[in-house]
Design an enzyme around this catalytic site. Sequence first.
Site, PDB file in Angstrom:
ATOM      1  N   SER A 133     -47.984 -54.509 -27.632  1.00 63.79           N
ATOM      2  CA  SER A 133     -47.052 -55.628 -27.760  1.00 63.79           C
ATOM      3  C   SER A 133     -46.725 -55.976 -29.210  1.00 63.79           C
ATOM      4  CB  SER A 133     -47.688 -56.862 -27.098  1.00 63.79           C
ATOM      5  OG  SER A 133     -47.014 -58.031 -27.484  1.00 63.79           O
ATOM      6  N   GLU A 135     -46.592 -58.833 -30.171  1.00 65.39           N
ATOM      7  CA  GLU A 135     -47.490 -59.956 -30.517  1.00 65.39           C
ATOM      8  C   GLU A 135     -48.579 -59.492 -31.495  1.00 65.39           C
ATOM      9  OE1 GLU A 135     -46.584 -63.635 -29.587  1.00 65.39           O
ATOM     10  OE2 GLU A 135     -48.747 -63.347 -29.721  1.00 65.39           O
ATOM     11  N   TYR A 157     -54.582 -63.413 -26.972  1.00 72.02           N
ATOM     12  CA  TYR A 157     -53.831 -62.335 -26.318  1.00 72.02           C
ATOM     13  C   TYR A 157     -53.498 -61.229 -27.329  1.00 72.02           C
ATOM     14  CZ  TYR A 157     -49.683 -59.912 -24.513  1.00 72.02           C
ATOM     15  OH  TYR A 157     -48.769 -58.941 -24.133  1.00 72.02           O
TER      16      TYR A 157
HETATM   17  P1  NAP Z   1     -46.510 -59.723 -15.975  1.00 75.44           P
HETATM   18  O1  NAP Z   1     -45.220 -59.903 -15.250  1.00 75.44           O
HETATM   19  O2  NAP Z   1     -47.272 -60.918 -16.404  1.00 75.44           O
HETATM   20  O3  NAP Z   1     -47.460 -58.794 -15.076  1.00 75.44           O
HETATM   21  C1  NAP Z   1     -48.823 -58.670 -15.342  1.00 75.44           C
HETATM   22  C2  NAP Z   1     -49.453 -57.810 -14.273  1.00 75.44           C
HETATM   23  O4  NAP Z   1     -50.857 -57.644 -14.541  1.00 75.44           O
HETATM   24  C3  NAP Z   1     -49.363 -58.395 -12.858  1.00 75.44           C
HETATM   25  O5  NAP Z   1     -48.991 -57.363 -11.977  1.00 75.44           O
HETATM   26  C4  NAP Z   1     -50.790 -58.849 -12.571  1.00 75.44           C
HETATM   27  O6  NAP Z   1     -51.146 -58.797 -11.220  1.00 75.44           O
HETATM   28  C5  NAP Z   1     -51.557 -57.773 -13.323  1.00 75.44           C
HETATM   29  N1  NAP Z   1     -52.966 -58.127 -13.548  1.00 75.44           N
HETATM   30  C6  NAP Z   1     -53.449 -59.225 -14.174  1.00 75.44           C
HETATM   31  N2  NAP Z   1     -54.799 -59.212 -14.184  1.00 75.44           N
HETATM   32  C7  NAP Z   1     -55.179 -58.060 -13.551  1.00 75.44           C
HETATM   33  C8  NAP Z   1     -56.425 -57.475 -13.231  1.00 75.44           C
HETATM   34  N3  NAP Z   1     -57.584 -58.055 -13.569  1.00 75.44           N
HETATM   35  N4  NAP Z   1     -56.445 -56.285 -12.585  1.00 75.44           N
HETATM   36  C9  NAP Z   1     -55.288 -55.685 -12.228  1.00 75.44           C
HETATM   37  N5  NAP Z   1     -54.067 -56.199 -12.468  1.00 75.44           N
HETATM   38  C10 NAP Z   1     -54.016 -57.382 -13.136  1.00 75.44           C
HETATM   39  O7  NAP Z   1     -46.257 -58.831 -17.302  1.00 75.44           O
HETATM   40  P2  NAP Z   1     -44.983 -57.947 -17.713  1.00 75.44           P
HETATM   41  O8  NAP Z   1     -44.016 -58.814 -18.423  1.00 75.44           O
HETATM   42  O9  NAP Z   1     -44.550 -57.127 -16.575  1.00 75.44           O
HETATM   43  O10 NAP Z   1     -45.638 -57.026 -18.839  1.00 75.44           O
HETATM   44  C11 NAP Z   1     -46.268 -55.794 -18.517  1.00 75.44           C
HETATM   45  C12 NAP Z   1     -47.224 -55.424 -19.628  1.00 75.44           C
HETATM   46  O11 NAP Z   1     -46.521 -55.281 -20.847  1.00 75.44           O
HETATM   47  C13 NAP Z   1     -48.324 -56.432 -19.914  1.00 75.44           C
HETATM   48  O12 NAP Z   1     -49.483 -55.717 -20.306  1.00 75.44           O
HETATM   49  C14 NAP Z   1     -47.798 -57.226 -21.099  1.00 75.44           C
HETATM   50  O13 NAP Z   1     -48.861 -57.793 -21.835  1.00 75.44           O
HETATM   51  C15 NAP Z   1     -47.079 -56.141 -21.838  1.00 75.44           C
HETATM   52  N6  NAP Z   1     -45.948 -56.552 -22.661  1.00 75.44           N
HETATM   53  C16 NAP Z   1     -44.947 -57.286 -22.096  1.00 75.44           C
HETATM   54  C17 NAP Z   1     -43.847 -57.627 -22.861  1.00 75.44           C
HETATM   55  C18 NAP Z   1     -42.709 -58.417 -22.279  1.00 75.44           C
HETATM   56  O14 NAP Z   1     -41.893 -58.937 -23.057  1.00 75.44           O
HETATM   57  N7  NAP Z   1     -42.589 -58.504 -20.959  1.00 75.44           N
HETATM   58  C19 NAP Z   1     -43.765 -57.200 -24.208  1.00 75.44           C
HETATM   59  C20 NAP Z   1     -44.812 -56.443 -24.720  1.00 75.44           C
HETATM   60  C21 NAP Z   1     -45.881 -56.101 -23.940  1.00 75.44           C
HETATM   61  P3  NAP Z   1     -51.155 -60.123 -10.255  1.00 75.44           P
HETATM   62  O15 NAP Z   1     -49.782 -60.207  -9.697  1.00 75.44           O
HETATM   63  O16 NAP Z   1     -52.192 -59.791  -9.238  1.00 75.44           O
HETATM   64  O17 NAP Z   1     -51.503 -61.293 -11.116  1.00 75.44           O
HETATM   65  N1  GDD Z   2     -43.348 -69.999 -22.774  1.00 77.37           N
HETATM   66  C1  GDD Z   2     -42.733 -70.922 -23.534  1.00 77.37           C
HETATM   67  N2  GDD Z   2     -42.477 -72.148 -23.001  1.00 77.37           N
HETATM   68  N3  GDD Z   2     -42.403 -70.598 -24.793  1.00 77.37           N
HETATM   69  C2  GDD Z   2     -41.759 -71.536 -25.532  1.00 77.37           C
HETATM   70  C3  GDD Z   2     -41.451 -72.804 -25.027  1.00 77.37           C
HETATM   71  C4  GDD Z   2     -41.835 -73.131 -23.699  1.00 77.37           C
HETATM   72  O1  GDD Z   2     -41.628 -74.234 -23.190  1.00 77.37           O
HETATM   73  N4  GDD Z   2     -40.798 -73.494 -25.994  1.00 77.37           N
HETATM   74  C5  GDD Z   2     -40.694 -72.693 -27.051  1.00 77.37           C
HETATM   75  N5  GDD Z   2     -41.280 -71.496 -26.789  1.00 77.37           N
HETATM   76  C6  GDD Z   2     -41.419 -70.382 -27.734  1.00 77.37           C
HETATM   77  C7  GDD Z   2     -42.864 -69.913 -27.896  1.00 77.37           C
HETATM   78  O2  GDD Z   2     -43.584 -70.793 -28.760  1.00 77.37           O
HETATM   79  C8  GDD Z   2     -42.629 -68.527 -28.488  1.00 77.37           C
HETATM   80  O3  GDD Z   2     -42.454 -68.611 -29.878  1.00 77.37           O
HETATM   81  C9  GDD Z   2     -41.311 -68.085 -27.843  1.00 77.37           C
HETATM   82  O4  GDD Z   2     -40.724 -69.254 -27.253  1.00 77.37           O
HETATM   83  C10 GDD Z   2     -41.470 -67.021 -26.762  1.00 77.37           C
HETATM   84  O5  GDD Z   2     -42.451 -67.445 -25.829  1.00 77.37           O
HETATM   85  P1  GDD Z   2     -42.723 -66.647 -24.462  1.00 77.37           P
HETATM   86  O6  GDD Z   2     -41.462 -66.487 -23.697  1.00 77.37           O
HETATM   87  O7  GDD Z   2     -43.865 -67.321 -23.783  1.00 77.37           O
HETATM   88  O8  GDD Z   2     -43.098 -65.171 -24.952  1.00 77.37           O
HETATM   89  P2  GDD Z   2     -44.096 -64.655 -26.095  1.00 77.37           P
HETATM   90  O9  GDD Z   2     -43.257 -64.114 -27.195  1.00 77.37           O
HETATM   91  O10 GDD Z   2     -45.124 -65.643 -26.425  1.00 77.37           O
HETATM   92  O11 GDD Z   2     -44.850 -63.451 -25.334  1.00 77.37           O
HETATM   93  C11 GDD Z   2     -44.096 -62.512 -24.569  1.00 77.37           C
HETATM   94  O12 GDD Z   2     -43.691 -61.434 -25.372  1.00 77.37           O
HETATM   95  C12 GDD Z   2     -44.764 -60.661 -25.938  1.00 77.37           C
HETATM   96  C13 GDD Z   2     -44.135 -59.572 -26.819  1.00 77.37           C
HETATM   97  O13 GDD Z   2     -43.848 -60.094 -28.084  1.00 77.37           O
HETATM   98  C14 GDD Z   2     -45.022 -62.052 -23.418  1.00 77.37           C
HETATM   99  O14 GDD Z   2     -44.289 -61.255 -22.525  1.00 77.37           O
HETATM  100  C15 GDD Z   2     -46.184 -61.219 -23.948  1.00 77.37           C
HETATM  101  O15 GDD Z   2     -46.915 -60.677 -22.854  1.00 77.37           O
HETATM  102  C16 GDD Z   2     -45.595 -60.086 -24.808  1.00 77.37           C
HETATM  103  O16 GDD Z   2     -46.617 -59.269 -25.330  1.00 77.37           O
END
Ligand code: NAP
Ligand code: GDD
Length: 331
Positions: A133, A135, A157
């Site tokens: 990520s 992050e 995280y």
């Molecule tokens: P998400 O919607 O939050 O999905 C997370 C998944 O992990 C869910 O299917 C959840 O299953 C599963 N999980 C949680 N704890 C588990 C456990 N103990 N054993 C097995 N499965 C478990 O996340 P996403 O947005 O699809 O992201 C996918 C991956 O990419 C994550 O690793 C995230 O950190 C990473 N990532 C995401 C982003 C982004 O912007 N979306 C960016 C960078 C990296 P349940 O339904 O059972 O809870």
């Molecule tokens: N969730 C949330 N809720 N975020 C807020 C809010 C609120 O009410 N108000 C402002 N934000 C700001 C957060 O402080 C952050 O700076 C930004 O919006 C994005 O927040 P999120 O959408 O929660 O995503 P994230 O960037 O913290 O994390 C997501 O992206 C990562 C990749 O950079 C997640 O998908 C992570 O799993 C992923 O790794």
Amino acid sequence: MPTALITGITGQDGTYLAEHLLSLDYRVHGLIRGQANPKRQLIETLLPDVHIVEGDLLDQTSLINAIQRVEPDEIYNLAAVSFVPVSWNQPELTGEVTGLGVLRMLEAIRLVEGASASRPARNARIRFYQASSSEMFGKVAVTPQNEQTPFYPRSPYGVAKVYGHYITVNYRESYGIFACSGILFNHESPRRGPEFVTRKISRAAARIKLGKQKELVLGNLDARRDWGFAGDYVRAMHLMLQQPEPDDYVVGTGEAHQVREFIDLAFRHVGLNWQDYVRSDSQFSRPAEVDHLTADATKARQKLGWQPTVSFEELVQMMVEADLKAETGGR
Ligand code: NAP
Ligand code: GDD
């Protein structure tokens, strides 16, 4: 027919990746945890061709069993505690799942492939993708960020993801496992969890327009993210595992926008002025914030031939439209 195992199948990326792999004629298995996971039915309905296998990233034996049963060519490790604020409340669980869970997946592969320090997995069959990520860049050293940018995570995280990233690199270098780490920047969609800021905004814009909600309370409106469409990003995951050598890649659009820009576009799309409905409250602020992320995805563009197809404006519109439809019972 190649076989894939996806952990995190019930998450946003898991569903898009499964659809993509099925369209490429893969046999797809999805790992689901818990004895009565409520999202199991969602997967059975949305993705009837996906085979469900039980397992948990907290349980080493279940991962070995899953791999032995499925005999995958490719494993995509998408499972994680992925919501950043939760990681301050449950730092140990986050470390266990998001960090050590990666080690358990790699150990399961190592054991099934019979690799050891003296016997690397030279003819290893399984290719592994780790969902790293942006992050990890946290308090960024330089802008934009690429594969050489140092990590400075700002949340439990982010710290857990750095562990997952380096243990992936280490198992590649120690045991010859074909392991790739995709350093993906924020990617969103109508399937994004409602706790993440983009979906919280698109849903609120739709609900306020329909008279179902009065206001939207957010945290830091100044934060900037490089937001893309999840459907584009899962193509990059697959492409990484088709390369001759395993490697790490940054994936993002190269364009950053403030949270307030997302709000402005979303509310304008439904014909409202956001200043009339949105306020900021410290309850949604973070103990340590990541202010600004922008990807330099040159390597992914050049080596994988990957590029995004959905613009920021199109993404906002897609999400608001989907929420309008969902809120009027159309989905
Ligand atoms: P998400 O919607 O939050 O999905 C997370 C998944 O992990 C869910 O299917 C959840 O299953 C599963 N999980 C949680 N704890 C588990 C456990 N103990 N054993 C097995 N499965 C478990 O996340 P996403 O947005 O699809 O992201 C996918 C991956 O990419 C994550 O690793 C995230 O950190 C990473 N990532 C995401 C982003 C982004 O912007 N979306 C960016 C960078 C990296 P349940 O339904 O059972 O809870
Ligand atoms: N969730 C949330 N809720 N975020 C807020 C809010 C609120 O009410 N108000 C402002 N934000 C700001 C957060 O402080 C952050 O700076 C930004 O919006 C994005 O927040 P999120 O959408 O929660 O995503 P994230 O960037 O913290 O994390 C997501 O992206 C990562 C990749 O950079 C997640 O998908 C992570 O799993 C992923 O790794």
